[in-house]
Write a protein that holds these residues in place. Sequence first.
Motif, mmCIF file in Angstrom:
data_model
loop_
_atom_site.group_PDB
_atom_site.id
_atom_site.type_symbol
_atom_site.label_atom_id
_atom_site.label_comp_id
_atom_site.label_asym_id
_atom_site.label_seq_id
_atom_site.Cartn_x
_atom_site.Cartn_y
_atom_site.Cartn_z
ATOM 1 N N LEU A 1 9.709 4.578 -5.200
ATOM 2 C CA LEU A 1 10.705 5.244 -4.435
ATOM 3 C C LEU A 1 10.741 6.573 -4.819
ATOM 4 O O LEU A 1 10.795 7.108 -5.945
ATOM 5 C CB LEU A 1 12.071 4.509 -5.424
ATOM 6 N N ALA A 2 10.578 7.016 -3.414
ATOM 7 C CA ALA A 2 10.576 8.877 -3.704
ATOM 8 C C ALA A 2 11.842 9.415 -3.817
ATOM 9 O O ALA A 2 12.915 8.755 -3.343
ATOM 10 C CB ALA A 2 9.760 9.097 -2.257
ATOM 11 N N PRO A 3 11.950 10.695 -4.207
ATOM 12 C CA PRO A 3 13.163 11.313 -4.167
ATOM 13 C C PRO A 3 13.848 11.218 -2.957
ATOM 14 O O PRO A 3 13.200 11.593 -1.689
ATOM 15 C CB PRO A 3 12.885 12.772 -4.673
ATOM 16 N N ASN A 4 15.079 11.290 -2.732
ATOM 17 C CA ASN A 4 15.812 11.196 -1.532
ATOM 18 C C ASN A 4 15.602 12.350 -0.625
ATOM 19 O O ASN A 4 15.790 13.597 -0.935
ATOM 20 C CB ASN A 4 17.635 10.950 -1.759
ATOM 21 N N VAL A 5 15.317 12.041 0.612
ATOM 22 C CA VAL A 5 15.107 13.163 1.641
ATOM 23 C C VAL A 5 14.103 14.190 1.232
ATOM 24 O O VAL A 5 14.196 15.362 1.367
ATOM 25 C CB VAL A 5 16.325 13.625 1.987
ATOM 26 N N HIS A 6 13.005 13.858 0.567
ATOM 27 C CA HIS A 6 12.129 14.910 -0.010
ATOM 28 C C HIS A 6 11.278 15.255 1.201
ATOM 29 O O HIS A 6 10.494 14.263 1.914
ATOM 30 C CB HIS A 6 11.251 14.345 -1.135
ATOM 31 N N PRO A 7 10.875 16.749 1.634
ATOM 32 C CA PRO A 7 9.780 16.933 2.596
ATOM 33 C C PRO A 7 8.404 16.343 2.401
ATOM 34 O O PRO A 7 7.644 16.345 3.339
ATOM 35 C CB PRO A 7 10.137 18.401 2.666
ATOM 36 N N ASP A 8 7.901 16.205 0.958
ATOM 37 C CA ASP A 8 6.715 15.630 0.817
ATOM 38 C C ASP A 8 6.451 14.262 0.595
ATOM 39 O O ASP A 8 5.440 13.770 -0.220
ATOM 40 C CB ASP A 8 6.130 16.522 -0.505
ATOM 41 N N GLU A 9 7.290 13.363 1.277
ATOM 42 C CA GLU A 9 7.201 12.072 1.118
ATOM 43 C C GLU A 9 5.889 11.328 1.307
ATOM 44 O O GLU A 9 5.475 10.443 0.480
ATOM 45 C CB GLU A 9 8.464 11.269 1.601
ATOM 46 N N VAL A 10 5.206 11.915 2.337
ATOM 47 C CA VAL A 10 3.849 11.208 2.854
ATOM 48 C C VAL A 10 3.010 11.692 1.700
ATOM 49 O O VAL A 10 2.519 10.867 1.167
ATOM 50 C CB VAL A 10 3.505 11.785 4.123
ATOM 51 N N GLY A 11 2.968 12.872 1.102
ATOM 52 C CA GLY A 11 2.048 13.096 0.098
ATOM 53 C C GLY A 11 2.438 12.610 -1.190
ATOM 54 O O GLY A 11 1.365 12.123 -1.735
ATOM 55 N N MET A 12 3.599 12.336 -1.430
ATOM 56 C CA MET A 12 3.810 11.445 -2.582
ATOM 57 C C MET A 12 3.429 10.122 -2.353
ATOM 58 O O MET A 12 2.826 9.490 -3.469
ATOM 59 C CB MET A 12 5.254 11.430 -2.940
ATOM 60 N N ALA A 13 3.516 9.366 -1.364
ATOM 61 C CA ALA A 13 3.107 7.986 -1.049
ATOM 62 C C ALA A 13 1.590 8.088 -1.151
ATOM 63 O O ALA A 13 0.977 7.062 -1.838
ATOM 64 C CB ALA A 13 3.465 7.839 0.195
ATOM 65 N N ARG A 14 0.916 9.132 -0.478
ATOM 66 C CA ARG A 14 -0.458 9.061 -0.613
ATOM 67 C C ARG A 14 -1.118 9.245 -2.081
ATOM 68 O O ARG A 14 -1.945 8.460 -2.755
ATOM 69 C CB ARG A 14 -0.944 10.137 0.052
ATOM 70 N N ARG A 15 -0.626 9.973 -3.163
ATOM 71 C CA ARG A 15 -0.823 10.111 -4.470
ATOM 72 C C ARG A 15 -0.632 8.950 -5.195
ATOM 73 O O ARG A 15 -1.386 8.298 -6.003
ATOM 74 C CB ARG A 15 -0.254 11.247 -5.083
ATOM 75 N N VAL A 16 0.643 8.232 -4.935
ATOM 76 C CA VAL A 16 0.956 7.070 -5.656
ATOM 77 C C VAL A 16 -0.152 5.931 -5.197
ATOM 78 O O VAL A 16 -0.516 5.080 -6.223
ATOM 79 C CB VAL A 16 2.597 6.747 -5.589
ATOM 80 N N ALA A 17 -0.215 5.696 -4.168
ATOM 81 C CA ALA A 17 -0.962 4.710 -3.531
ATOM 82 C C ALA A 17 -2.382 4.701 -4.160
ATOM 83 O O ALA A 17 -3.011 3.846 -4.479
ATOM 84 C CB ALA A 17 -0.876 4.471 -1.864
ATOM 85 N N ASP A 18 -2.984 5.819 -3.861
ATOM 86 C CA ASP A 18 -4.362 5.914 -4.459
ATOM 87 C C ASP A 18 -4.693 5.851 -5.847
ATOM 88 O O ASP A 18 -5.435 5.187 -6.196
ATOM 89 C CB ASP A 18 -4.999 7.263 -3.807
ATOM 90 N N ALA A 19 -3.591 6.376 -6.548
ATOM 91 C CA ALA A 19 -3.638 5.919 -8.243
ATOM 92 C C ALA A 19 -3.427 4.444 -8.367
ATOM 93 O O ALA A 19 -4.272 4.135 -9.219
ATOM 94 C CB ALA A 19 -2.576 6.945 -8.709
ATOM 95 N N ALA A 20 -2.379 3.724 -7.575
ATOM 96 C CA ALA A 20 -2.312 2.480 -7.889
ATOM 97 C C ALA A 20 -3.428 1.720 -7.436
ATOM 98 O O ALA A 20 -4.009 0.803 -8.161
ATOM 99 C CB ALA A 20 -1.121 1.834 -7.200
ATOM 100 N N GLY A 21 -4.363 2.197 -6.411
ATOM 101 C CA GLY A 21 -5.500 1.370 -6.245
ATOM 102 C C GLY A 21 -6.766 1.611 -7.123
ATOM 103 O O GLY A 21 -7.269 0.682 -7.443
ATOM 104 N N ALA A 22 -6.889 2.757 -7.501
ATOM 105 C CA ALA A 22 -7.929 3.161 -8.553
ATOM 106 C C ALA A 22 -7.651 2.380 -9.890
ATOM 107 O O ALA A 22 -8.755 2.042 -10.680
ATOM 108 C CB ALA A 22 -7.658 4.743 -8.675
ATOM 109 N N ALA A 23 -6.285 2.199 -10.162
ATOM 110 C CA ALA A 23 -5.859 1.359 -11.368
ATOM 111 C C ALA A 23 -5.878 0.060 -11.217
ATOM 112 O O ALA A 23 -6.047 -0.902 -12.103
ATOM 113 C CB ALA A 23 -4.553 1.875 -11.895
ATOM 114 N N GLY A 24 -6.469 -0.553 -10.091
ATOM 115 C CA GLY A 24 -6.369 -1.873 -9.725
ATOM 116 C C GLY A 24 -5.120 -2.710 -9.775
ATOM 117 O O GLY A 24 -4.999 -3.981 -10.393
#
Length: 280
Positions: free
Chosen positions: A73-96
Amino acid sequence: MTATVLVIGAAGKTGRAVTRALLERGARVRAAVRPGSTSEPYAAELVSPVTVDLETGLGLERALAGADAVYHLAPNVHPDEVGMARRVADAAGAAGVSRFVFHSVLHPDDDAMPHHVRKGEAERLIRVRLPGATVLRPAAYHQNVLGSALGGRIRVPYSLDAPFTNVDLDDVAEVAARVLTECGHEGRSYDLVGPERYSVRELAAVAADVLGREVVAEQIPLSEWLAGPGGGLGEERTAALLAMFEAYDREGFADESDDLERLLGRRPATWRGVVLRAVT
Protein backbone atom coordinates in the motif's frame (compact mmCIF):
# COMPACT_ATOMS: atom_id res chain seq x y z
CA MET A 1 2.11 -23.18 9.78
CA THR A 2 1.52 -19.52 10.72
CA ALA A 3 1.96 -17.18 7.75
CA THR A 4 4.19 -14.12 8.07
CA VAL A 5 2.81 -11.16 6.13
CA LEU A 6 4.65 -7.92 5.45
CA VAL A 7 2.15 -5.05 5.48
CA ILE A 8 3.64 -2.00 3.79
CA GLY A 9 1.97 1.20 4.96
CA ALA A 10 0.95 -0.39 8.25
CA ALA A 11 0.74 2.90 10.17
CA GLY A 12 -2.14 4.31 8.08
CA LYS A 13 -5.81 3.56 8.56
CA THR A 14 -5.89 0.94 5.78
CA GLY A 15 -2.71 -0.72 7.01
CA ARG A 16 -4.03 -0.84 10.57
CA ALA A 17 -7.29 -2.39 9.40
CA VAL A 18 -5.48 -5.01 7.29
CA THR A 19 -3.19 -5.80 10.22
CA ARG A 20 -6.19 -6.36 12.51
CA ALA A 21 -7.84 -8.63 9.94
CA LEU A 22 -4.65 -10.66 9.50
CA LEU A 23 -4.28 -11.11 13.25
CA GLU A 24 -7.86 -12.36 13.43
CA ARG A 25 -6.87 -15.05 10.91
CA GLY A 26 -3.87 -16.07 12.98
CA ALA A 27 -1.17 -14.54 10.79
CA ARG A 28 2.00 -12.87 12.00
CA VAL A 29 2.48 -9.33 10.73
CA ARG A 30 5.60 -7.36 9.93
CA ALA A 31 4.36 -3.81 10.08
CA ALA A 32 6.44 -1.79 7.62
CA VAL A 33 6.40 1.90 8.46
CA ARG A 34 8.20 4.97 7.18
CA PRO A 35 11.35 6.18 8.93
CA GLY A 36 10.31 8.12 12.00
CA SER A 37 6.84 6.58 12.08
CA THR A 38 5.44 3.86 14.34
CA SER A 39 2.85 1.12 13.99
CA GLU A 40 0.12 0.40 16.47
CA PRO A 41 1.20 -2.52 18.73
CA TYR A 42 -1.91 -4.67 18.37
CA ALA A 43 -0.23 -7.70 19.92
CA ALA A 44 3.48 -7.57 20.62
CA GLU A 45 3.97 -11.27 19.99
CA LEU A 46 2.33 -11.14 16.56
CA VAL A 47 3.29 -7.71 15.17
CA SER A 48 6.90 -6.79 14.46
CA PRO A 49 7.49 -3.17 13.34
CA VAL A 50 10.13 -2.73 10.66
CA THR A 51 11.32 0.50 9.04
CA VAL A 52 11.18 0.68 5.24
CA ASP A 53 11.97 3.69 3.05
CA LEU A 54 9.90 3.19 -0.09
CA GLU A 55 11.53 6.13 -1.84
CA THR A 56 14.96 4.46 -1.74
CA GLY A 57 14.13 0.81 -1.05
CA LEU A 58 16.23 0.88 2.12
CA GLY A 59 15.02 -1.79 4.54
CA LEU A 60 13.07 -3.85 2.02
CA GLU A 61 15.51 -6.76 1.90
CA ARG A 62 15.46 -7.18 5.67
CA ALA A 63 11.68 -6.71 5.88
CA LEU A 64 11.05 -9.36 3.22
CA ALA A 65 13.42 -12.01 4.53
CA GLY A 66 11.35 -15.08 5.38
CA ALA A 67 8.01 -13.40 4.60
CA ASP A 68 5.27 -15.53 3.05
CA ALA A 69 3.20 -12.67 1.63
CA VAL A 70 3.29 -8.92 1.03
CA TYR A 71 0.53 -6.32 1.11
CA HIS A 72 1.78 -3.26 -0.75
CA LEU A 73 0.00 0.00 0.00
CA ALA A 74 1.79 3.13 -1.21
CA PRO A 75 1.46 6.51 0.56
CA ASN A 76 -1.68 8.32 -0.60
CA VAL A 77 -1.33 10.36 -3.80
CA HIS A 78 2.44 9.90 -3.88
CA PRO A 79 4.07 11.09 -7.13
CA ASP A 80 6.58 8.20 -7.09
CA GLU A 81 4.01 5.42 -6.78
CA VAL A 82 5.29 3.59 -9.86
CA GLY A 83 8.89 3.73 -8.64
CA MET A 84 7.81 2.41 -5.25
CA ALA A 85 5.93 -0.44 -6.90
CA ARG A 86 9.01 -1.33 -8.90
CA ARG A 87 11.26 -1.39 -5.86
CA VAL A 88 8.85 -3.45 -3.75
CA ALA A 89 8.00 -5.92 -6.52
CA ASP A 90 11.63 -6.47 -7.46
CA ALA A 91 12.62 -6.98 -3.83
CA ALA A 92 9.73 -9.39 -3.27
CA GLY A 93 10.70 -11.36 -6.36
CA ALA A 94 14.34 -11.53 -5.25
CA ALA A 95 13.23 -12.71 -1.79
CA GLY A 96 11.07 -15.45 -3.31
CA VAL A 97 7.86 -14.24 -1.68
CA SER A 98 5.06 -16.50 -2.87
CA ARG A 99 2.07 -14.16 -2.49
CA PHE A 100 1.84 -10.46 -3.37
CA VAL A 101 -1.22 -8.22 -3.05
CA PHE A 102 -1.28 -4.68 -4.40
CA HIS A 103 -3.72 -2.11 -3.02
CA SER A 104 -4.85 -0.13 -6.06
CA VAL A 105 -8.03 1.91 -6.58
CA LEU A 106 -11.34 1.65 -8.40
CA HIS A 107 -11.00 2.98 -11.96
CA PRO A 108 -7.18 2.88 -11.98
CA ASP A 109 -6.91 4.12 -15.57
CA ASP A 110 -9.22 7.13 -15.31
CA ASP A 111 -7.10 9.80 -16.97
CA ALA A 112 -9.14 12.54 -15.31
CA MET A 113 -7.32 11.66 -12.09
CA PRO A 114 -3.50 11.55 -12.36
CA HIS A 115 -2.99 9.56 -9.17
CA HIS A 116 -5.39 6.88 -10.46
CA VAL A 117 -3.37 6.66 -13.66
CA ARG A 118 -0.25 6.03 -11.57
CA LYS A 119 -2.09 3.20 -9.82
CA GLY A 120 -2.83 1.67 -13.22
CA GLU A 121 0.80 1.99 -14.27
CA ALA A 122 1.89 0.39 -11.01
CA GLU A 123 -0.54 -2.48 -11.57
CA ARG A 124 0.91 -3.22 -15.00
CA LEU A 125 4.48 -3.01 -13.76
CA ILE A 126 3.75 -5.43 -10.92
CA ARG A 127 2.00 -7.84 -13.30
CA VAL A 128 5.13 -7.99 -15.47
CA ARG A 129 7.45 -8.64 -12.54
CA LEU A 130 5.08 -10.79 -10.48
CA PRO A 131 2.46 -12.38 -12.76
CA GLY A 132 0.77 -14.11 -9.83
CA ALA A 133 0.12 -10.89 -7.92
CA THR A 134 -3.41 -10.06 -6.79
CA VAL A 135 -4.81 -6.54 -7.20
CA LEU A 136 -7.51 -5.02 -4.99
CA ARG A 137 -9.35 -1.97 -6.33
CA PRO A 138 -11.48 -0.46 -3.56
CA ALA A 139 -13.92 2.40 -3.89
CA ALA A 140 -13.78 5.29 -1.40
CA TYR A 141 -14.27 4.25 2.21
CA HIS A 142 -17.34 4.96 4.31
CA GLN A 143 -14.83 5.84 7.02
CA ASN A 144 -13.67 8.86 5.01
CA VAL A 145 -16.87 10.66 6.03
CA LEU A 146 -17.95 8.68 9.09
CA GLY A 147 -16.29 10.94 11.65
CA SER A 148 -17.81 14.02 10.05
CA ALA A 149 -21.25 12.40 9.97
CA LEU A 150 -21.03 11.51 13.65
CA GLY A 151 -20.05 15.12 14.33
CA GLY A 152 -23.16 16.37 12.56
CA ARG A 153 -21.64 17.99 9.46
CA ILE A 154 -20.14 16.46 6.32
CA ARG A 155 -18.14 19.12 4.47
CA VAL A 156 -16.62 18.24 1.08
CA PRO A 157 -15.10 20.28 -1.77
CA TYR A 158 -17.17 18.64 -4.51
CA SER A 159 -20.80 18.13 -5.51
CA LEU A 160 -23.20 16.97 -2.81
CA ASP A 161 -25.23 15.13 -5.44
CA ALA A 162 -22.52 13.08 -7.16
CA PRO A 163 -23.01 9.29 -6.79
CA PHE A 164 -20.63 7.10 -4.78
CA THR A 165 -20.55 3.36 -4.09
CA ASN A 166 -18.53 3.70 -0.90
CA VAL A 167 -17.20 0.60 0.82
CA ASP A 168 -16.59 -0.35 4.44
CA LEU A 169 -12.87 -0.33 5.25
CA ASP A 170 -13.31 -3.36 7.51
CA ASP A 171 -14.79 -5.31 4.58
CA VAL A 172 -11.82 -4.35 2.40
CA ALA A 173 -9.43 -5.42 5.16
CA GLU A 174 -11.19 -8.76 5.57
CA VAL A 175 -10.85 -9.43 1.84
CA ALA A 176 -7.19 -8.41 1.95
CA ALA A 177 -6.52 -10.87 4.77
CA ARG A 178 -8.28 -13.62 2.85
CA VAL A 179 -6.31 -13.18 -0.37
CA LEU A 180 -3.08 -12.89 1.61
CA THR A 181 -3.62 -16.19 3.40
CA GLU A 182 -5.68 -18.30 0.96
CA CYS A 183 -4.89 -19.88 -2.39
CA GLY A 184 -6.90 -19.30 -5.54
CA HIS A 185 -6.45 -15.55 -6.04
CA GLU A 186 -3.24 -15.60 -8.04
CA GLY A 187 -3.23 -13.20 -10.99
CA ARG A 188 -6.70 -11.86 -10.18
CA SER A 189 -7.99 -8.29 -9.90
CA TYR A 190 -11.00 -7.47 -7.73
CA ASP A 191 -13.18 -4.35 -7.76
CA LEU A 192 -14.37 -3.73 -4.20
CA VAL A 193 -17.46 -1.52 -4.14
CA GLY A 194 -20.24 -1.11 -1.61
CA PRO A 195 -23.82 -2.34 -2.13
CA GLU A 196 -25.38 1.16 -2.32
CA ARG A 197 -25.13 4.22 -4.54
CA TYR A 198 -25.42 7.36 -2.42
CA SER A 199 -24.55 11.01 -2.82
CA VAL A 200 -23.03 12.94 0.07
CA ARG A 201 -26.42 14.57 0.60
CA GLU A 202 -28.01 11.12 0.89
CA LEU A 203 -25.25 9.87 3.19
CA ALA A 204 -26.02 12.75 5.54
CA ALA A 205 -29.75 11.97 5.47
CA VAL A 206 -29.19 8.29 6.29
CA ALA A 207 -26.77 9.17 9.10
CA ALA A 208 -29.29 11.65 10.52
CA ASP A 209 -31.96 8.94 10.55
CA VAL A 210 -29.66 6.50 12.38
CA LEU A 211 -28.40 9.08 14.88
CA GLY A 212 -31.74 10.75 15.48
CA ARG A 213 -30.31 14.22 15.01
CA GLU A 214 -29.46 16.58 12.19
CA VAL A 215 -26.48 15.84 9.96
CA VAL A 216 -25.70 18.65 7.53
CA ALA A 217 -24.11 18.13 4.11
CA GLU A 218 -22.14 21.15 2.94
CA GLN A 219 -20.07 21.80 -0.19
CA ILE A 220 -17.16 24.07 0.69
CA PRO A 221 -15.32 26.31 -1.81
CA LEU A 222 -12.06 24.96 -3.16
CA SER A 223 -10.35 28.04 -1.76
CA GLU A 224 -11.39 26.97 1.74
CA TRP A 225 -10.10 23.44 1.16
CA LEU A 226 -6.80 24.83 -0.14
CA ALA A 227 -6.45 27.00 2.94
CA GLY A 228 -7.24 24.06 5.23
CA PRO A 229 -6.84 20.32 4.55
CA GLY A 230 -5.24 20.94 1.15
CA GLY A 231 -2.56 23.23 2.47
CA GLY A 232 1.00 21.96 2.70
CA LEU A 233 0.51 18.90 0.50
CA GLY A 234 2.88 20.03 -2.22
CA GLU A 235 2.04 21.26 -5.69
CA GLU A 236 1.77 17.86 -7.40
CA ARG A 237 -0.38 16.23 -4.73
CA THR A 238 -2.65 19.25 -4.49
CA ALA A 239 -3.13 19.28 -8.27
CA ALA A 240 -3.99 15.57 -8.25
CA LEU A 241 -6.64 16.02 -5.57
CA LEU A 242 -8.14 19.06 -7.30
CA ALA A 243 -8.43 16.98 -10.48
CA MET A 244 -10.14 14.27 -8.43
CA PHE A 245 -12.69 16.74 -7.05
CA GLU A 246 -13.44 17.92 -10.59
CA ALA A 247 -13.97 14.30 -11.67
CA TYR A 248 -16.30 13.76 -8.72
CA ASP A 249 -18.28 16.85 -9.76
CA ARG A 250 -18.77 15.42 -13.24
CA GLU A 251 -19.63 11.79 -12.48
CA GLY A 252 -18.98 10.88 -8.86
CA PHE A 253 -17.03 7.74 -8.03
CA ALA A 254 -19.17 4.65 -8.44
CA ASP A 255 -19.32 1.28 -10.14
CA GLU A 256 -20.99 -2.12 -9.95
CA SER A 257 -19.26 -5.38 -9.02
CA ASP A 258 -20.11 -8.50 -7.03
CA ASP A 259 -16.44 -9.22 -6.23
CA LEU A 260 -16.69 -8.00 -2.65
CA GLU A 261 -19.79 -10.03 -1.80
CA ARG A 262 -18.32 -13.18 -3.36
CA LEU A 263 -15.05 -12.81 -1.48
CA LEU A 264 -16.74 -12.07 1.84
CA GLY A 265 -19.36 -14.78 1.45
CA ARG A 266 -21.97 -12.31 2.72
CA ARG A 267 -23.54 -8.97 1.84
CA PRO A 268 -21.08 -6.10 2.33
CA ALA A 269 -21.74 -3.58 5.08
CA THR A 270 -24.18 -0.79 4.29
CA TRP A 271 -23.66 2.87 5.20
CA ARG A 272 -26.49 2.59 7.73
CA GLY A 273 -24.79 -0.42 9.25
CA VAL A 274 -21.42 1.33 9.48
CA VAL A 275 -22.94 4.35 11.25
CA LEU A 276 -24.93 2.13 13.60
CA ARG A 277 -21.84 0.07 14.40
CA ALA A 278 -19.95 3.24 15.29
CA VAL A 279 -22.47 4.27 17.96
CA THR A 280 -23.30 0.90 19.52
